[in-house]
Design an enzyme around this catalytic site. Structure first.
Site, PDB file in Angstrom:
ATOM      1  N   SER A 195     103.332 -63.371 -49.492  1.00 47.76           N
ATOM      2  CA  SER A 195     101.897 -63.403 -49.185  1.00 47.76           C
ATOM      3  C   SER A 195     101.281 -64.660 -49.799  1.00 47.76           C
ATOM      4  CB  SER A 195     101.220 -62.151 -49.732  1.00 47.76           C
ATOM      5  OG  SER A 195     101.731 -60.984 -49.108  1.00 47.76           O
ATOM      6  N   GLY A 196     100.010 -64.872 -49.503  1.00 48.88           N
ATOM      7  CA  GLY A 196      99.324 -66.061 -49.995  1.00 48.88           C
ATOM      8  C   GLY A 196      99.196 -67.154 -48.964  1.00 48.88           C
ATOM      9  N   LYS A 230     110.490 -68.515 -42.000  1.00 49.56           N
ATOM     10  CA  LYS A 230     110.425 -69.885 -42.513  1.00 49.56           C
ATOM     11  C   LYS A 230     111.678 -70.151 -43.346  1.00 49.56           C
ATOM     12  CE  LYS A 230     106.731 -69.355 -44.942  1.00 49.56           C
ATOM     13  NZ  LYS A 230     106.839 -67.898 -44.889  1.00 49.56           N
ATOM     14  N   ASP A 271     113.516 -65.869 -48.195  1.00 48.95           N
ATOM     15  CA  ASP A 271     113.237 -65.283 -46.879  1.00 48.95           C
ATOM     16  C   ASP A 271     114.511 -65.199 -46.039  1.00 48.95           C
ATOM     17  OD1 ASP A 271     110.598 -65.127 -47.582  1.00 48.95           O
ATOM     18  OD2 ASP A 271     109.973 -66.906 -46.477  1.00 48.95           O
ATOM     19  N   HIS A 283     104.142 -73.501 -51.670  1.00 51.03           N
ATOM     20  CA  HIS A 283     104.307 -72.674 -52.864  1.00 51.03           C
ATOM     21  C   HIS A 283     104.111 -73.515 -54.124  1.00 51.03           C
ATOM     22  CE1 HIS A 283     106.950 -70.799 -49.728  1.00 51.03           C
ATOM     23  NE2 HIS A 283     106.187 -69.777 -50.045  1.00 51.03           N
ATOM     24  N   ASP A 336      62.099 -98.249 -46.100  1.00 54.25           N
ATOM     25  CA  ASP A 336      62.749 -99.393 -45.467  1.00 54.25           C
ATOM     26  C   ASP A 336      62.581 -99.355 -43.949  1.00 54.25           C
ATOM     27  OD1 ASP A 336      63.684-100.652 -47.747  1.00 54.25           O
ATOM     28  OD2 ASP A 336      65.486 -99.420 -47.843  1.00 54.25           O
ATOM     29  N   GLY A 389      58.749 -84.500 -53.359  1.00 55.31           N
ATOM     30  CA  GLY A 389      57.976 -84.686 -52.139  1.00 55.31           C
ATOM     31  C   GLY A 389      56.503 -84.869 -52.421  1.00 55.31           C
TER      32      GLY A 389
END
Length: 582
Positions: A57-58, A107, A112, A226, A420, A569
């Site tokens: 996860s992540g 992956k 994995d 990672h 300006d 302002g």
């Protein structure tokens, strides 16, 4: 830069399951196996090939948020940056079981590959009749890992994996056979390349606060998802137009023996791609848009044809401030697959929370642009309304502009820009005493375009209202009287009140503006000096007024009042009016 160490969570140990429960609330068609941290389509069609993926996860929305019709059938989730174990994966294979077979896509990370591979073999041992119905695809698209370095372990899997999911998932959803789905997944995995770049590492919830491993001016090319270090650092951080070509060199090179991974032809007009720009977790949408534009432009310069552009968060690294570029090289003429087929699979609608919208047509070479709006030029009027002394009018306006510029930074940088811009209009002859209405309209335009923001809008509305009132008095009179000026200013203030709730005292520019207009009206326009003094007093008083409008009303009012800071302002109005007085 410092690593963001703070997070919103109950406790680190429950974060993955808490997130999966939330995902199931977003997509009620999902079923959650809490014990194995697995989500899958509960009513998946058993007559269609299933796609199973997963990993640590992540990286959300990868992988679980891509579970849905047209992409994935199920996803097995490990803890943050940690692969799920084989028993979790084996249960995932069982949950997506069907009559046609399953393709597992992972992956290329050791954990994995080992755990998903082990689960596949265990499943085949228990169900020998289905041993040939589970196939395995590994995606390694990271070009930052050279061929020598990755000779044994191969390249890491990055955001290009998501394109493999989508293309294979669409074919499976359309009724493709197991071999067809497997083959197109293998083709996509073999023709995709990704490179990432980061400003810093990410922080893993539940771990000790992290310190930056990069200097404030450094970036790192080739960072993994990672927190793996990249292959080189750059300092100072280059602008996009210098950074992007370096990243594309890594993706498209045909001469680098370490990184010529894809068979780009290298000749203009011969290479066709799908472009994916992926947010690694901590980049603003504003920056991501600029990255997309820069990469697309750089590919066009190289003669590479972009057929589709995808942008957003597809595979993150928690909150990593970085992005990755993925190129899918579309099929050549002698390929088993065709470009129209691949694009049709990519374009097929997907019903999954993580999949991002993309146009089903190629990007244009340049965005379609409207013609520039005509600038307000000096008006040619037969009987323009004039100031009593046109030379004095121009001198007063010029004096006010220079005073605003000199008062920076007490006022703001925006007021300086506006000063300006008005001076430029003066020099061009668009602001003078011979045409008061045209001059006021020009000032309103400057306020809108040069200042911008809330103050710019307020000024522009006021001056536009002033121009309208002056216009109504233009007929029958060649010059404007002080009384007419006063009535026009009162009308302009009334017009301004239509669009803002600010009323004195509000700690805004309205305070001195209203004081000036109302004081001037009491003398029918004859006592300009007293009106300016009233405005100055109102501007000074903003130091001690509670903020009731504007940004300060939200968070800064008390602090600004304690430190007796005047509203910028309001101070700008005071400066302008005093300068007009001379």
């Amino acid at each position: 830069m410092s690593v963001q160490n703070k997070h919103f969570l109950n406790k680190p140990s429950s974060l993955v399951l808490d997130s999966l429960r939330g995902l199931c609330a977003v997509n009620p068609k999902l079923v959650l196996d809490e014990q194995n941290k697995t989500v899958y389509i509960g009513s998946h069609d058993r007559s269609k090939v299933a796609l199973l993926c997963g990993g640590g996860s992540g990286h959300e929305p990868a992988h679980a948020s891509f579970v849905g019709q047209g992409i994935l059938t199920g996803a097995v989730c490990g803890n943050v940056f940690a692969s799920p174990n084989a028993s979790q994966v084996r249960r995932g294979i069982e949950l997506v079981d069907n009559d046609k077979g399953t393709v597992i896509i992972v992956k290329n990370y050791t954990g994995d590959v080992l755990n998903f591979g082990l689960a596949k073999e265990q499943y085949a041992a228990v169900h020998p009749e289905k041993a040939e119905q589970v196939k395995f695809v590994i995606v390694g698209d990271d070009v930052a890992v050279g061929k020598t370095q990755g000779s044994i372990v191969g390249r890491r899997g990055l955001a290009g994996t998501v394109l493999v999911y989508k293309i294979a998932g669409a074919l499976a959803n359309g009724g493709g056979s197991l071999d067809e789905v497997y083959n197109i997944a293998q083709w996509a995995a073999s023709n995709v390349a990704t490179v990432g770049v980061g400003l810093d590492h990410c922080h893993v919830p539940g771990t000790a606060p992290a310190a930056s491993h990069l200097d404030a001016s450094e970036i790192e090319i080739g960072m993994g998802i990672h927190n793996e270090s990249g292959n080189r650092r750059l300092s100072p951080n280059p602008p996009l137009h210098e950074l992007v070509p370096q990243l594309l060199d890594l993706l498209t090179s045909t001469t680098d023996p370490e990184r010529s991974f894809l068979p780009f032809q290298g000749e203009k007009g011969t290479d066709e791609v799908v472009l994916l720009i992926n947010n690694l977790g901590g980049i603003s949408e504003l920056e991501l848009g600029a990255i997309v534009g820069e990469v697309h432009g750089a590919l066009r310069t190289r003669g590479i044809l972009v057929h589709r552009v995808l942008s957003g968060s597809f595979m993150t690294s928690l909150n990593m401030p970085g992005f990755s570029i993925t190129l899918l090289l579309l099929p050549s003429k002698d390929s088993t697959f065709t470009t129209p087929l691949v694009l049709s699979l990519l374009d097929e609608q997907a019903n999954a929370p993580g999949w991002k919208w993309h146009s089903r047509s190629p990007p244009t070479a340049q965005p379609e642009l409207t013609k520039p709006a005509p600038q307000i030029e000096k008006r040619a009027s037969e009987s323009p309304l004039k100031a009593v002394e046109t030379a004095s009018f121009k001198e007063a306006v010029e004096r006010a502009c220079k005073a605003v510029i000199a008062a920076e930074p007490e006022i703001t940088r925006m007021d300086t820009i506006a000063g300006d811009a008005v001076l430029k209009k003066l020099s061009e002859g668009n602001i003078d005493g011979s045409d008061l209405v045209g001059s006021v309209i020009a000032v309103a335009q400057v306020a809108e375009e040069a200042m911008g923001g809330t103050s710019g809008a307020l000024y522009s509305i006021f001056f536009s209202g002033l121009a309208q009132s002056l216009q109504s008095q233009a007929s029958g009179s060649a010059t404007i009287t002080p009384e007419a000026w006063s009535k026009a200013l009162t009308s302009a203030l009334t017009k301004l009140y239509t669009y803002t709730r600010a009323r004195p005292p509000s700690r805004t520019l309205v305070d001195p503006l209203a004081a000036f207009v109302e004081t001037l009206a009491r003398s029918s326009g004859s006592d300009y000096l007293s009106a300016v003094k009233a405005a100055a007093s109102a501007a000074e008083a903003t130091k001690d007024v509670d903020a009731k409008a504007g940004r300060s009303a939200y968070v800064e009012g008390d602090r600004l009042k304690q430190e007796r800071v005047a509203d910028p302002g309001a101070w700008g109005v005071k400066t302008i009016l005093e300068s007009l007085l001379g």
